[in-house]
Structure formats: structure tokens, C-alpha cells
Motif scaffolding. Structure first.
Motif, PDB file in Angstrom:
ATOM      1  N   ARG B  46      -5.742  25.463 -21.674  1.00 53.08           N
ATOM      2  CA  ARG B  46      -6.730  24.387 -21.584  1.00 53.08           C
ATOM      3  C   ARG B  46      -6.196  23.203 -20.818  1.00 53.08           C
ATOM      4  O   ARG B  46      -6.950  22.493 -20.152  1.00 53.08           O
ATOM      5  N   LYS B  58     -11.401  27.190 -23.672  1.00 59.04           N
ATOM      6  CA  LYS B  58     -12.269  26.250 -24.402  1.00 59.04           C
ATOM      7  C   LYS B  58     -13.410  26.993 -25.108  1.00 59.04           C
ATOM      8  O   LYS B  58     -13.705  26.735 -26.266  1.00 59.04           O
ATOM      9  N   ASP B  62     -13.901  26.966 -29.100  1.00 66.05           N
ATOM     10  CA  ASP B  62     -15.142  26.419 -29.660  1.00 66.05           C
ATOM     11  C   ASP B  62     -15.918  27.470 -30.430  1.00 66.05           C
ATOM     12  O   ASP B  62     -16.493  27.196 -31.490  1.00 66.05           O
TER      13      ASP B  62
END
Lengths: 245, 221
Positions: B46, B58, B62
């Protein structure tokens, strides 16, 4: 990987009865939301009390708050649920125990709400305490110096600011309440995890369909919780004090 | 009532309970080590600045963070057989799930840790001719780990509590072992109480340890 997609599975009727799996999923979503919201109310009320108690000068009250948090934070949620469901009724006086075991309405639902609510309350309490302690010491002293009582200082000076500070961590606890509500399946509440497992077993192979719909619904719930808190955050924003994005 | 409880069942059930506890701890430790390694790689991805690799990391983080662990456990348990063509058993499935799931949480912690290192240190290391991996391995990561070790421990303590969720796929962890023993001897209440005490003792002492270390480290800084 060979997989036979069949989204029509949601319109099939369940083996016993004439409901479709789709209505099951909708019921499941309803129970998930009901458990999470009720538990969140309990968590917010009791967590605020316990968290506030931890910061008061009175040692005994602070100890009660501390014990509350340690107890509900250090035992896994599923274990706590079993304690409320299987163990607590055994420890009640005989008549009450009989009533709980046989006649109590919506027993599974209420137990799940209590377990999730108390578990989450310990986390909320930690945030509330952190919020109060993050305030400059001068605020408490100023409140007391103005002649406010201890209670008034909390009510009018400390808590209004502390709650605004902790809205972001409270947001993630609110989302966690939805994510954690799934454990209720273990005592037989027909919420999303329960429906999902049942569908995997009964539809014989439509695993992905059975799992993906509840998963997406969980994400939607958590996202909705996030948005609601974001609205509260911007409404409660004190100009010049806390920078809201 | 309390008077009717019979705790003499505990010594009888002890071997089974210890076996369950062992699996809970094994799961915690493997998922922690695997999760920290994978999480660190995700954090590096990231922060690498690469559009594709950073974006992919990401999305992964998430996604994992927005799905309930209980659902994740079911996903892996039911899907791995489809991918590999044969069932791999509850225990292995649980270990894979927890490692991949926890990696997302550890990666957020490691990202914060890496970002806590002043940028100048990275520039300095690169300026004296270190490669990217040398810079990370010798300069950034050791400090990032040290800054974040207590947060990592706190996450591990959450992980240990979450291991009880493998109940959903019938893996025999501490909680399930208690249930089995309780049914075998007809003493469910006592077993649940006993195991709660074990959970509490482990989690409470771990959180006390973190608190104590927090105070010590705070003085050194």
C-alpha cells in the motif's frame, strides 16, 4: 473450478412450507438489524455509564466501572452468549428459572441482545473514558471552580465534548455491533448467518449464492451504520473545536 | 441453583479441555505469525506508491475489514473444497481463514508503524546506497515493529477471543471442547463456567501485561 451458478435458488420454496429462500433472507436481515440496534442501545447507555464511572474521583465508583469493563471485555462474545443462554438460567431461583426456560417470549433473541449489548458496552466504555481523559484537565477544574457540582460538570462540560471527540471510534463500534450480531445463530436466532448456513445445507451446492447475499447485506448494514454516524458527526460538530472532514 | 453445581467433573474433562485450549493457542500463534508477515507485505504494497499493487492491497484490506469474521469462516470452509477439489478439514480451514483475515488488521497496524518513521530516514538509507529491501529490512521495519509491538499484541488478544468463532464449523477449540465434555458428562453449566474462567484468566493477564509494558515504554520515550 466447476461451479454451477443458480441464482434462481432464492425463489425456490423451502422444504417444509411454502416460503421462498428470499423471504428467509429478508427475515434474517430483519433479525440481524433488530439484534444489532437493540444491543447498540444497551451498549451506548451502559457503556457511557461505565466509562464515566471510571473517570470519577470516587474510588469505589471507579472500581465498579473498571470491573464492568474487564469482565465483559475479557471473555469472548460467543462464550458470553452461552453463559447468558445456558448458565445464567441455572443459577436463578427455581421458579424464575422455570419461567425463563419454558415461558419466556423470544428467549433466543433477548439473550442475544443482552449478550451483544453488554459485550459492546465494555468497548463503548473504553472509548468514553478515553474521550473524557482526552479533555484538558482545566475543563473539569473550571467547571468545579464555577460552582458546578461534580454531576453538573460531567453533564454540561465534560460529556458533551467527550462524546463529540469519540464519534469516530464509536462509529466503528457501531459497525462492529452489526458484524458481531452473527453469533446469535449459535442459540438459534434466525438471522443472516443462520439463514446462510441453512441454505448451504439445504440447496446442496449453491454455496456461493447462499453466502454472498448475506455477506453483502452485512456490508450494507455496516455501511449504513457508518453513514448515520457520519451525519451525527457533522451535525454535532462544534465550530472551531474539532475538525470534521 | 449454585448448590447443585458439581465441579468434580473438571479433572475428568481436563485432558479434552487442554487439547481444545492447545488448538485455540495454536490457531492464535500461527495466525499471528502468518498475519503479521502477510500484513507487513500488504502494508508495504500500500505504501509502495504502485497504482495497481497498492490498489489491490487496499481492496483486500477493506474487504476483509468489512466482512464479519463469522461469514469469512464459512466462506473459506465451504469454498476451499471447491478450489482444491477435496475437503481439508475444519482445523486447517480455520488456520487459513484466520491468517488471511488477521493479515488485513495487522497490515493497518504495520502501515501506521511504517508511517511513524520519519521520511528522512528512508531517504538517508537510499542515499547511502541501500536497496529498497535493505532500507525496509534494516532501517524502517525494525523500528516500525518496535513502535507497534503493543498494538500488535492487543490485536492478538482480540484474535485469541475470536478463535472461539471456529465453533461455527465444528473445529474443536477451547469452547467446543467444553461443550463436548459438558455433554459427555451431562455437566454443561460447570464446563461453560470453567472455560469462561480460563478465557478470562488468559485475556486478563495479557491485557494487564500490555498495560504494564505501555507504562514502561511511555517512560523510555
Amino acid at each position: 473450478m466447476n461451479y454451477n451458478w443458480n441464482w434462481g435458488v432464492f425463489f425456490q420454496t423451502i422444504p417444509a412450507g411454502d416460503e421462498t429462500y428470499l423471504t428467509w433472507v429478508i427475515h434474517g436481515l430483519g433479525w440481524t438489524i433488530a439484534i444489532s440496534l437493540c444491543a447498540w442501545v444497551i451498549a451506548l447507555v451502559l457503556g457511557s455509564i461505565a466509562g464515566t464511572l471510571r473517570t470519577v474521583p470516587n474510588k469505589k465508583l471507579a472500581f465498579i466501572g473498571h470491573t464492568w469493563v474487564e469482565f465483559f471485555r475479557n471473555v469472548p462474545l460467543l462464550m458470553q452468549l452461552f453463559l447468558w443462554f445456558f448458565v445464567v438460567p441455572e443459577l436463578l431461583p427455581r421458579d424464575l428459572a422455570m419461567w425463563v426456560k419454558q415461558d419466556m417470549p423470544a428467549k433466543e433473541f433477548l439473550t442475544a441482545v443482552v449478550a451483544l449489548g453488554l459485550f459492546t458496552s465494555a468497548r463503548v466504555a473504553e472509548q468514553v473514558r478515553a474521550g473524557i481523559q482526552a479533555l484538558p484537565r482545566g475543563q473539569r477544574n473550571a467547571g468545579l471552580a464555577l460552582g458546578l457540582t461534580q454531576t453538573q460538570t460531567y453533564r454540561f462540560v465534560l460529556l458533551p465534548m467527550a462524546f463529540r471527540i469519540i464519534i469516530p471510534p464509536l462509529t466503528s463500534e457501531f459497525m462492529n455491533a452489526f458484524k458481531n450480531s452473527g453469533v446469535a445463530y449459535a442459540v438459534g436466532v434466525w438471522e443472516l448467518v443462520f439463514v446462510s448456513r441453512q441454505m448451504v445445507e439445504e440447496t446442496g451446492g449453491q454455496v456461493i449464492e447462499s453466502l454472498i447475499v448475506p455477506t453483502v447485506l452485512y456490508i450494507v448494514c455496516a455501511y449504513a451504520a457508518n453513514r448515520v454516524m457520519a451525519v451525527i458527526e457533522s451535525r454535532a460538530h462544534v465550530p472551531g473545536f474539532i475538525v470534521a472532514k | 441453583m449454585l448448590g447443585t453445581l458439581d465441579f468434580s467433573v473438571i479433572p475428568l474433562a481436563m485432558p479434552a479441555i487442554l487439547k481444545g485450549l492447545w488448538f485455540s493457542l495454536e490457531l492464535t500463534v500461527i495466525a499471528m505469525i502468518g498475519g503479521v508477515i502477510l500484513g507487513t507485505l500488504l502494508a508495504l504494497a500500500r505504501l509502495s506508491g504502485g497504482k495497481f499493487i497498492g490498489g489491490a492491497a487496499k481492496v483486500y484490506v477493506d474487504l476483509m475489514r468489512s466482512i464479519p469474521l463469522l461469514m469469512m469462516i464459512l466462506w473459506f470452509f465451504f469454498l476451499i473444497p471447491f478450489v482444491t477439489g477435496q475437503p481439508i478439514g475444519q482445523n486447517k480451514s480455520a488456520i487459513i481463514t484466520f491468517t488471511l483475515f488477521q493479515a488485513a488488521f495487522y497490515s493497518e497496524i504495520m502501515r501506521a508503524g511504517i508511517q511513524s518513521i520519519p521520511r528522512g530516514q528512508v531517504n538517508a538509507a537510499l542515499a547511502i546506497g541501500m536497496t529498497y529491501w535493505q532500507t525496509m529490512g534494516y532501517v524502517v521495519l525494525p523500528q516500525a515493529f518496535r513502535n507497534m509491538v503493543l498494538v500488535l499484541l492487543t490485536q492478538t488478544f482480540i484474535l485469541f477471543q475470536d478463535t472461539s468463532l471456529v465453533y461455527a464449523i465444528g473445529a474443536t477449540d477451547l469452547l467446543k471442547a467444553a461443550e463436548n465434555a459438558g455433554m459427555l458428562y451431562g455437566r454443561t453449566v460447570e464446563m461453560y463456567l470453567f472455560v469462561s474462567v480460563i478465557y478470562f484468566a488468559i485475556c486478563f493477564s495479557l491485557s494487564m501485561f500490555v498495560k504494564y509494558m505501555n507504562k514502561r515504554i511511555a517512560i523510555i520515550r
